[in-house]
Scaffold this active site. Structure first.
Site, PDB file in Angstrom:
ATOM      1  N   TRP A  99      37.781  44.423  54.697  1.00  0.00           N
ATOM      2  CA  TRP A  99      37.547  45.789  54.211  1.00  0.00           C
ATOM      3  C   TRP A  99      36.781  46.604  55.243  1.00  0.00           C
ATOM      4  O   TRP A  99      37.087  47.788  55.468  1.00  0.00           O
ATOM      5  CB  TRP A  99      36.813  45.777  52.859  1.00  0.00           C
ATOM      6  CG  TRP A  99      37.608  45.097  51.791  1.00  0.00           C
ATOM      7  CD1 TRP A  99      37.271  43.951  51.121  1.00  0.00           C
ATOM      8  CD2 TRP A  99      38.895  45.476  51.287  1.00  0.00           C
ATOM      9  NE1 TRP A  99      38.261  43.616  50.237  1.00  0.00           N
ATOM     10  CE2 TRP A  99      39.263  44.524  50.309  1.00  0.00           C
ATOM     11  CE3 TRP A  99      39.775  46.540  51.558  1.00  0.00           C
ATOM     12  CZ2 TRP A  99      40.464  44.596  49.600  1.00  0.00           C
ATOM     13  CZ3 TRP A  99      40.975  46.605  50.861  1.00  0.00           C
ATOM     14  CH2 TRP A  99      41.316  45.655  49.895  1.00  0.00           C
ATOM     15  N   ASP A 166      30.053  50.581  51.473  1.00  0.00           N
ATOM     16  CA  ASP A 166      31.098  50.208  50.524  1.00  0.00           C
ATOM     17  C   ASP A 166      30.484  49.151  49.603  1.00  0.00           C
ATOM     18  O   ASP A 166      30.221  48.026  50.041  1.00  0.00           O
ATOM     19  CB  ASP A 166      32.299  49.648  51.302  1.00  0.00           C
ATOM     20  CG  ASP A 166      33.409  49.115  50.387  1.00  0.00           C
ATOM     21  OD1 ASP A 166      33.227  49.100  49.152  1.00  0.00           O
ATOM     22  OD2 ASP A 166      34.460  48.712  50.931  1.00  0.00           O
ATOM     23  N   LYS A 190      35.934  46.346  39.993  1.00  0.00           N
ATOM     24  CA  LYS A 190      35.277  45.036  40.027  1.00  0.00           C
ATOM     25  C   LYS A 190      34.118  44.956  39.035  1.00  0.00           C
ATOM     26  O   LYS A 190      34.123  44.105  38.181  1.00  0.00           O
ATOM     27  CB  LYS A 190      34.802  44.708  41.439  1.00  0.00           C
ATOM     28  CG  LYS A 190      35.928  44.164  42.312  1.00  0.00           C
ATOM     29  CD  LYS A 190      36.418  45.109  43.339  1.00  0.00           C
ATOM     30  CE  LYS A 190      37.604  44.566  44.120  1.00  0.00           C
ATOM     31  NZ  LYS A 190      37.865  45.330  45.325  1.00  0.00           N
TER      32      LYS A 190
END
Ligand SMILES: *Cc1c(COP(=O)(O)O)cnc(C)c1O
Length: 355
Positions: A99, A166, A190
């Site tokens: 990511w 993030d 999530k």
């Protein structure tokens, strides 16, 4: 059979959130209409989005001068929106996995990107340390939890510039010193809600500093000005997010969630560390409490498929590791009960006894 949901995302939601969602699908806030079929400009929904922002701020103790936005496009769109809105000349990034890499790739479209450190050569099995962040960077970007590799930064760094993070897969798993960040973002699927909404915590005075022209929808200021209601926001996921936040508050807030998460992780890591068959894939000091990655030791490698079969017989879902790590990954998000971790640990012990 009871299922134990270890999926990495979208992932387990609390009974509290699901029950309130079901209720609102049939009758939202006593309107006689479904949450799915009501105007986002109705006073009932306006109250939802306002409460969601307020509870986000309360739970994370977000200081004055920040806004919480609820946008579309996923964390992946934030990889581009962040540099578009905040990168003037140069930004610093920490490369801790897939990511982070995707964020770096997008940032390069908008300016110089200084990758201050990377653990790529060791397949991202640790969080780099001991690097310096240049004081002239516009911001320093980190990925606090590396969902795929199972490493995590569980502190708010002291660096000479403001940070962007993030936090897709570990938001609400610990208190965060938001004042050190210009912006925190994440896909909500999530720890917060079903897929479809992205949260962005942004410091208002970090905006408006770049010269480039920004498309209206990709300009944070648009959404700040309109309270995430410039266009139709993802109504249902925002409603679900509010339910999760209310549940977090009922449980006692982020510190309580942190204790629960740390306990679950400790139980599973202890089982891995005391096992003859299984072994963790990352350096112990950088282990994630959200995504626990482990494999079979080399001499037992061929047993991995058998363990997955046993797990599925016992209702254990979603523990197959990401293809870039292999083996197993158990995601222990906030809504996962300790009981599910115990069921997994018992399956590991029973499997070990047989082999
Ligand atoms: C899941 C995840 C993403 C991707 O989120 P999307 O909403 O699918 O774009 C980005 N970063 C991290 C850390 C993630 O866990």
């Amino acid at each position: 059979m009871k299922k134990h949901n270890f999926y990495a995302g979208p992932s387990i939601m609390s009974r509290y959130t699901l029950d309130h969602c079901v209720e609102a699908i049939h009758d939202f806030a006593g309107t006689g209409l479904s949450i799915l079929e009501i105007s986002h400009r109705s006073k009932e929904f306006t109250a939802v989005i306002e409460q969601a922002e307020a509870l986000f701020k309360e739970l994370l103790d977000i200081p004055e001068g920040y806004r919480v936005l609820f946008l579309g496009g996923g964390a992946s769109l934030q990889f581009a929106m962040v540099p578009m809105n905040l990168l003037r000349t140069r930004a610093a990034y920490l490369d801790t996995g897939t990511w982070a890499n995707k964020a770096i790739k997008e940032a390069k479209l908008f300016g110089d990107v200084n990758v201050v450190a990377s653990s790529k050569a060791d397949n991202y099995t640790y969080i780099p340390k001991g690097y310096t962040v240049p004081a002239d960077a516009d911001y320093f970007h980190i990925t606090t939890n590396n969902t795929i590799y199972g490493t995590e930064i569980r502190e708010d760094y002291d660096v000479p510039v403001r940070m962007v993070a993030d936090m897709s897969s570990d938001i609400f798993s610990r208190p965060v010193d938001v004042s050190k960040y210009d912006l925190i973002y994440g896909g909500a699927q999530k720890n917060v809600s079903p897929a479809g909404v992205t949260f962005v915590i942004v410091k208002e005075d970090a905006l408006g500093k770049v010269d480039r022209d920004l498309p209206t929808m990709l300009n944070y200021q648009t959404h700040v000005d309109k309270g995430s209601m410039f266009n139709t926001p993802p109504v249902f996921p925002i409603y679900a997010a509010l339910q999760t936040l209310k549940w977090y508050k009922e449980l006692g807030g982020v510190k309580v969630l942190q204790e629960m998460d740390e306990l679950k992780a400790r139980v599973l890591y202890d089982a891995i560390d005391n096992s003859r068959l299984f072994v963790g894939t990352v350096r112990p000091e950088d282990r994630s409490i959200m995504n626990v990655c482990f494999v079979m030791k080399p001499e037992y490698k061929e047993l991995e498929a058998d363990f997955l079969a046993l797990a599925s017989e016992r209702g254990i879902m979603g523990i197959k590791g990401h293809r870039s790590v292999g083996g197993f990954r158990a995601s222990l998000y906030n809504a996962l009960p300790l009981e599910s971790v115990n069921v997994l640990v018992e399956a590991m012990r029973d499997f070990e006894a047989k082999h």
